[in-house]
Design a protein around this motif. Structure first.
Motif, PDB file in Angstrom:
ATOM      1  N   ALA A  48      -1.943   1.976   4.120  1.00 50.89           N
ATOM      2  CA  ALA A  48      -2.310   1.407   5.423  1.00 50.89           C
ATOM      3  C   ALA A  48      -2.062  -0.097   5.440  1.00 50.89           C
ATOM      4  O   ALA A  48      -1.514  -0.645   6.408  1.00 50.89           O
ATOM      5  CB  ALA A  48      -3.770   1.713   5.735  1.00 50.89           C
ATOM      6  N   ASP A  49      -2.445  -0.778   4.366  1.00 51.46           N
ATOM      7  CA  ASP A  49      -2.216  -2.227   4.290  1.00 51.46           C
ATOM      8  C   ASP A  49      -0.727  -2.552   4.336  1.00 51.46           C
ATOM      9  O   ASP A  49      -0.308  -3.544   4.951  1.00 51.46           O
ATOM     10  CB  ASP A  49      -2.815  -2.786   3.005  1.00 51.46           C
ATOM     11  N   PHE A  64       7.571  -4.789   0.908  1.00 49.61           N
ATOM     12  CA  PHE A  64       6.753  -3.789   1.596  1.00 49.61           C
ATOM     13  C   PHE A  64       7.512  -2.486   1.827  1.00 49.61           C
ATOM     14  O   PHE A  64       6.898  -1.421   1.875  1.00 49.61           O
ATOM     15  CB  PHE A  64       6.240  -4.369   2.914  1.00 49.61           C
ATOM     16  N   ARG A  65       8.817  -2.564   1.988  1.00 53.16           N
ATOM     17  CA  ARG A  65       9.596  -1.334   2.195  1.00 53.16           C
ATOM     18  C   ARG A  65       9.502  -0.432   0.971  1.00 53.16           C
ATOM     19  O   ARG A  65       9.343   0.786   1.100  1.00 53.16           O
ATOM     20  CB  ARG A  65      11.059  -1.687   2.502  1.00 53.16           C
ATOM     21  N   TRP A  66       9.615  -1.009  -0.218  1.00 51.50           N
ATOM     22  CA  TRP A  66       9.544  -0.203  -1.437  1.00 51.50           C
ATOM     23  C   TRP A  66       8.118   0.300  -1.649  1.00 51.50           C
ATOM     24  O   TRP A  66       7.906   1.463  -2.029  1.00 51.50           O
ATOM     25  CB  TRP A  66      10.014  -0.998  -2.643  1.00 51.50           C
ATOM     26  N   ALA A  67       7.140  -0.529  -1.363  1.00 47.65           N
ATOM     27  CA  ALA A  67       5.758  -0.080  -1.476  1.00 47.65           C
ATOM     28  C   ALA A  67       5.507   1.110  -0.550  1.00 47.65           C
ATOM     29  O   ALA A  67       4.853   2.088  -0.939  1.00 47.65           O
ATOM     30  CB  ALA A  67       4.802  -1.227  -1.134  1.00 47.65           C
ATOM     31  N   ALA A  68       6.028   1.053   0.675  1.00 48.74           N
ATOM     32  CA  ALA A  68       5.845   2.151   1.620  1.00 48.74           C
ATOM     33  C   ALA A  68       6.514   3.427   1.121  1.00 48.74           C
ATOM     34  O   ALA A  68       5.974   4.532   1.274  1.00 48.74           O
ATOM     35  CB  ALA A  68       6.402   1.768   2.984  1.00 48.74           C
ATOM     36  N   ALA A 118       0.264   2.360  14.167  1.00 47.10           N
ATOM     37  CA  ALA A 118      -0.290   3.687  14.435  1.00 47.10           C
ATOM     38  C   ALA A 118      -0.456   4.466  13.130  1.00 47.10           C
ATOM     39  O   ALA A 118      -1.471   5.154  12.924  1.00 47.10           O
ATOM     40  CB  ALA A 118       0.601   4.454  15.409  1.00 47.10           C
ATOM     41  N   GLY A 119       0.545   4.374  12.241  1.00 40.83           N
ATOM     42  CA  GLY A 119       0.419   5.035  10.949  1.00 40.83           C
ATOM     43  C   GLY A 119      -0.745   4.477  10.152  1.00 40.83           C
ATOM     44  O   GLY A 119      -1.523   5.235   9.547  1.00 40.83           O
ATOM     45  N   THR A 169      -3.410   3.097  11.360  1.00 50.24           N
ATOM     46  CA  THR A 169      -4.633   3.534  12.033  1.00 50.24           C
ATOM     47  C   THR A 169      -5.018   4.942  11.619  1.00 50.24           C
ATOM     48  O   THR A 169      -6.194   5.229  11.341  1.00 50.24           O
ATOM     49  CB  THR A 169      -4.454   3.454  13.560  1.00 50.24           C
ATOM     50  N   GLU A 170      -4.035   5.850  11.575  1.00 52.58           N
ATOM     51  CA  GLU A 170      -4.361   7.227  11.198  1.00 52.58           C
ATOM     52  C   GLU A 170      -4.739   7.331   9.726  1.00 52.58           C
ATOM     53  O   GLU A 170      -5.578   8.161   9.351  1.00 52.58           O
ATOM     54  CB  GLU A 170      -3.196   8.156  11.545  1.00 52.58           C
ATOM     55  N   LEU A 171      -4.150   6.531   8.880  1.00 56.85           N
ATOM     56  CA  LEU A 171      -4.545   6.534   7.469  1.00 56.85           C
ATOM     57  C   LEU A 171      -5.985   6.050   7.298  1.00 56.85           C
ATOM     58  O   LEU A 171      -6.727   6.553   6.451  1.00 56.85           O
ATOM     59  CB  LEU A 171      -3.598   5.644   6.656  1.00 56.85           C
ATOM     60  N   ARG A 172      -6.385   5.099   8.109  1.00 60.79           N
ATOM     61  CA  ARG A 172      -7.737   4.545   7.989  1.00 60.79           C
ATOM     62  C   ARG A 172      -8.776   5.349   8.744  1.00 60.79           C
ATOM     63  O   ARG A 172      -9.908   5.525   8.267  1.00 60.79           O
ATOM     64  CB  ARG A 172      -7.750   3.100   8.502  1.00 60.79           C
TER      65      ARG A 172
END
Length: 634
Positions: A479-480, A454-458, A500-501, A503-506
């Protein structure tokens, strides 16, 4: 948009944590319940207008075993922090009977604890929470069970708002002015309290909305707390300036028959902070320097980097000065520790935690490692790993190591290739182009997500967002991804940031859920108010201005000369000189200056002699801070 469940990667990691962490150590569970007298039922506090400013009952979901969407260690910590009510900490040494003076805490009515120390005729209040409403509710709960004792003093342990903001819930400015209530605080308290909440207050408060998860739903897939407590309350914040400044270690004061011995601890968890000891109760208050978690050396909301070396030193000093005389140690958060052996173990391990972070980061940076490299693999000694109170529920080993590096070395890691990097808006499109375009980046991010990286995906999706924030596939997957990182985090503030990040993306930018109190701004000195003006000047817009202004405060008779040249506002205290000033501004008081700078040029209390356009020219180049700046998007 709908939240997603935890992936197999997260559930497998949590199963490993359950088998590896010391869940058989249940001492904290007993300590957190010890001395319980009564809960506030319902534990919901409202403002005068009916708005809910505190709701601890919303955390009732924390009962039972940890769900797959919360790190089991964080779930345990949140269960402990959500306990609420009035608790007895200790009685006066040798005292018996219900009427014997004691020390009591109300916990779970705000982010912090409020403590009540009973004296001969009244009660001393330590750290009156964040807001007026919760402090008043806590005092009411105390009085319901201990009698209607008058407040005779307030002690602020340090200069953070959750330790003074509710002061009007326990006393009044009039009672303080009349001498009926003393207010004690460490030297420098007021200046540091108002600076932190005003100078960079807009940016800090916006980021605090992420850190505390203010707008997040409470629940197993949402906000479960913040490690130090559950969340800050959202009521009226105020400040009463101290009447007694504590200046030196060993200083003693007797308030309402209660002797208090102070230890200064500046530059630790707060710039102005102190510990203190009550001989008649054999009780030691450690403010916020020894709590049941690893604290922040650099809080994610932003602040000055704290000094872990000094922090550890003051804990050693406290052990040497007080441990042999203390039967209980309590703090401004969490639950107390009783018994000399346990006190020494607790404070010593807390000391070792901050000293180890400091010393080992310095050792490795002197071997050429950067902050990111040091933080990536930084195991703690076995004794610290085994101590629940050393876990990173609020601060983390990872970001604290980076803070130590920053304190000594700054932002630059010494690699010239990183000396002048592009900003995100410029580097994102370059990375995306190099990888074959947005769709390819999303494809690579999906592969990383499915593989549990997930770190690389982010990282990939961050570049995608700063290339095209409206790319639906990238935005949804980002967001996922942040959501999965949240589910896996032991650190509550990391979890809240990730959620929170997401949430704001969605759902879009939620702005800043709370605001800085006007009473805080009212405690700024004139010099600090001019600082606020100076940091608001839009430099390029003011390059061609050459202004000299006199500002006279009619209530004090003080005059200041302001000059604006080269986009820089300079002030100094000096006698008014109409011959060299473009204009003289006469203000009824310092608050009128802030109102004028905010655009109020019509209310009474502000008169201009000379060139009336001069001050207007200054106001015209003042930028307003943006409480809703974007974080996860350009």
């Amino acid at each position: 948009m709908e939240q997603k469940p935890p992936t197999a990667t997260i559930t497998a990691a949590h199963a490993d944590h359950l088998g590896r962490l010391p869940f058989d150590d249940t001492r904290d569970l007993a300590a957190a319940d010890r001395g319980f007298i009564a809960a506030l039922e319902p534990c919901v506090v409202t403002a005068a207008d009916g708005r809910v400013v505190w709701n601890n009952d919303v955390y009732d979901f924390l009962a039972g075993e940890p769900p797959e969407s919360v790190h089991p260690s964080l779930w345990r910590q949140s269960q402990l922090c959500a306990k609420q009510g009035l608790y007895e900490v200790t009685r006066a040494s040798g005292a018996t009977g219900d009427d014997a003076a004691g020390i009591y805490q109300v916990r779970g009515l705000d982010l912090s604890n409020v403590t009540f120390v009973e004296g001969d005729t009244g009660v001393i209040v330590i750290d009156p929470l964040v807001c007026t409403e919760t402090a008043a509710a806590a005092l009411g709960l105390y009085r319901e069970h201990r009698g209607d004792r008058p407040v005779v003093a307030v002690i602020y342990t340090h200069s953070h708002v959750d330790h003074f903001g509710g002061v009007l819930g326990v006393t009044t400015q009039a009672d303080v002015d009349a001498g009926a209530v003393a207010v004690l605080a460490p030297e420098g308290f007021t200046a540091h309290a108002v600076q932190e909440n005003v100078y960079a207050g807009t940016a800090m408060t916006r980021r605090a909305g992420y850190m505390y998860g203010t707008v997040l739903a409470r629940g197993p897939q949402g906000q479960v707390g913040c490690g130090l407590g559950q969340t800050p309350s959202t009521g009226e914040v105020a400040i009463i300036v101290p009447t007694i400044d504590i200046r030196s270690t060993g200083e003693t004061h007797t308030i309402d028959g209660v002797e208090i011995e102070f230890q200064m601890a500046p530059g630790t968890e707060a710039p102005a902070e102190m510990h203190f000891y009550f001989p008649q109760f054999r009780a030691l208050c450690m403010a916020e320097n020894a709590t049941h978690n690893l604290h922040n050396l650099l809080t994610l909301r932003g602040a000055l980097v704290r000094d872990p070396h000094g922090w550890a030193g003051y804990l050693t000093e406290a052990i040497d000065a007080f441990a042999d005389r203390a039967d209980v140690v309590f703090a401004s958060h969490h639950w107390p520790t009783w018994g000399r052996e346990d006190i020494v173990e607790f404070v010593s391990l807390q000391r070792d935690l901050y000293a180890y972070l400091h010393d080992q980061t310095l050792r490795q940076l002197n071997q050429g490692f950067t902050g990111v490299e040091i933080a990536e693999d930084f195991p703690l000694p076995p004794a610290l790993e085994a101590a629940w109170h050393a876990h990173g529920y609020y601060g983390s080993v990872n970001h604290n190591v980076k803070a130590v590096y920053q304190r000594y070395m700054g932002w630059f890691d010494g690699n010239p290739g990183r000396l002048w990097p592009h900003p995100p808006e410029a580097i994102g499109p370059r990375y995306v182009a190099a990888m074959g375009g947005l769709d390819r980046v999303v494809e690579l991010a999906r592969e990383a997500f499915d593989g549990g990286d997930f770190r690389w995906a982010a990282t990939l999706l961050d570049h995608a967002m700063f290339t095209d924030a409206d790319h639906a596939a990238a935005r949804g997957l980002y967001a996922d991804t942040l959501e999965q990182l949240a589910y896996g985090a032991e650190n509550a503030t990391w979890r809240n940031f990730y959620l929170a990040g997401a949430t704001e993306l969605r759902d879009g930018n939620f702005g800043t859920p709370t605001t800085t109190s006007s009473t805080m701004a009212g405690q700024l000195s004139p010099e600090q108010m001019f600082d606020v003006l100076a940091i608001s000047v839009n430099g390029p817009a003011a390059w061609d201005l050459d202004l000299a202004l006199d500002v006279t405060f009619l209530d004090t008779g003080d005059n200041y000369r302001l000059t604006l040249r080269n986009g820089v506002l300079i002030y100094r205290k000096a006698a008014a000189d109409p011959g060299t000033a473009h204009a003289t501004l006469r203000l009824v008081n310092k608050l009128r200056l802030l109102a004028l700078a905010a655009g109020d040029q019509t209310s009474p209390g502000a008169d201009v002699d000379g060139d009336a356009t001069a001050f207007a020219s200054l106001v015209a180049v003042l930028d307003r801070p943006d409480p809703a700046f974007d974080i996860v998007t350009p």
